[in-house]
Design an enzyme around this catalytic site. Structure first.
Site, PDB file in Angstrom:
ATOM      1  N   ARG A  14      25.754 -32.826  73.011  1.00  0.00           N
ATOM      2  CA  ARG A  14      24.249 -32.719  73.716  1.00  0.00           C
ATOM      3  C   ARG A  14      23.822 -32.010  74.299  1.00  0.00           C
ATOM      4  NH1 ARG A  14      21.930 -33.909  79.245  1.00  0.00           N
ATOM      5  NH2 ARG A  14      24.161 -33.416  81.029  1.00  0.00           N
ATOM      6  N   SER A  26      20.340 -25.463  73.626  1.00  0.00           N
ATOM      7  CA  SER A  26      20.754 -24.636  72.320  1.00  0.00           C
ATOM      8  C   SER A  26      21.936 -23.133  73.659  1.00  0.00           C
ATOM      9  CB  SER A  26      19.916 -23.907  71.452  1.00  0.00           C
ATOM     10  OG  SER A  26      19.221 -23.989  70.957  1.00  0.00           O
ATOM     11  N   ARG A  27      22.468 -23.760  74.182  1.00  0.00           N
ATOM     12  CA  ARG A  27      23.723 -23.175  75.320  1.00  0.00           C
ATOM     13  C   ARG A  27      22.681 -22.100  75.884  1.00  0.00           C
ATOM     14  NH1 ARG A  27      25.022 -28.106  74.574  1.00  0.00           N
ATOM     15  NH2 ARG A  27      26.718 -29.048  74.006  1.00  0.00           N
ATOM     16  N   LEU A  28      21.228 -21.925  75.932  1.00  0.00           N
ATOM     17  CA  LEU A  28      20.953 -20.749  76.409  1.00  0.00           C
ATOM     18  C   LEU A  28      20.601 -20.858  77.571  1.00  0.00           C
ATOM     19  CD1 LEU A  28      19.182 -19.470  73.697  1.00  0.00           C
ATOM     20  CD2 LEU A  28      21.343 -17.921  74.479  1.00  0.00           C
ATOM     21  N   HIS A  29      21.065 -21.726  79.197  1.00  0.00           N
ATOM     22  CA  HIS A  29      21.466 -22.004  80.651  1.00  0.00           C
ATOM     23  C   HIS A  29      21.253 -20.375  80.838  1.00  0.00           C
ATOM     24  CE1 HIS A  29      24.090 -24.746  78.248  1.00  0.00           C
ATOM     25  NE2 HIS A  29      24.966 -24.707  78.165  1.00  0.00           N
TER      26      HIS A  29
END
Length: 224
Positions: A18, A199-202
């Site tokens: 997710r 987009s996993r750019l945490h």
């Protein structure tokens, strides 16, 4: 008769995912003190509907470095650290006696947030342990008295028999605290606050001690 081969595709979770869309985290959003920041996020998780926001994964390791993890509940915190209670005869208690360093991790999916805390663990005073033990519900106190945590037992009925024996022994509910049951404080030397982003750019920020001032923390952004 030979069992049928297991279809390994049943255990493939690579397509389960997710995106993280709850919010953002920027340097000005952070409190200078990580304890205040943690309390803010705990309150936000509770407001968002998390039914157990103080649950935290406690990771310990043996003297040989073999790790183990389990969930415990945060009971109180202040500038000195994060406190939890358990039986010192448990695996975690034995490992902390051998190797007094541990890590804690919180995760709240409702807000897409994690907190990681690392540090040395110290035993709380007997007075602290007694004070909290007496605040616990009666049945929880009886269960603590009946169980030698992490010790093998043959059957559930044996455990229930030990519990009923405590009920019989203390009909007025004045069950004493076993000295093995007590409190621990993790004294942090590193904190990380993680906010999930698309987009996993945490967003990740780590707090480290300021070597020039023991009362302050240095805050640095980390790549995801």
């Amino acid at each position: 008769m030979t069992d049928s081969p297991i279809d390994r595709s049943e255990f493939d979770h690579r397509s389960v995912r997710r995106d993280f869309v709850f919010g953002e985290l920027h340097r000005p959003d952070l409190s200078p003190n990580p304890v205040d920041q943690l309390q803010h996020w705990l309150s936000a998780a509770e407001a968002a509907g998390n039914f157990d926001p103080t649950a935290m994964c406690l990771s310990t390791a043996s003297a040989a470095g073999r790790p183990s993890s389990r969930y415990v509940l945060l009971k109180h915190l202040d500038v000195r650290g994060l406190c939890f209670y358990t039986d010192s005869r448990s695996r975690k208690g034995r490992e902390l006696a051998e190797n007094p360093f541990a890590a804690l991790a919180f995760y709240w999916p409702e807000t897409d947030r994690q907190v990681r805390v690392v540090g040395r663990v110290e035993r709380l005073s007997e007075a602290d342990a007694e004070d909290y033990f007496q605040q616990r519900p009666l049945k929880s106190r009886m269960a603590a008295a009946a169980s030698i945590q992490s010790t093998p037992i043959d059957a559930r009925t044996d455990l229930e028999a030990r519990y009923h024996a405590i009920e019989t022994q203390y009909p007025e509910g004045d069950v004493p605290r076993n000295p093995a049951w007590g409190g621990f404080r993790l004294v942090p030397d590193e904190w990380e606050f993680w906010q999930g982003r698309p987009s996993r750019l945490h967003d990740r920020f780590v707090y480290l001690p300021d070597l020039s001032d023991a009362q302050t923390w240095q805050i640095q952004r980390l790549m995801p």
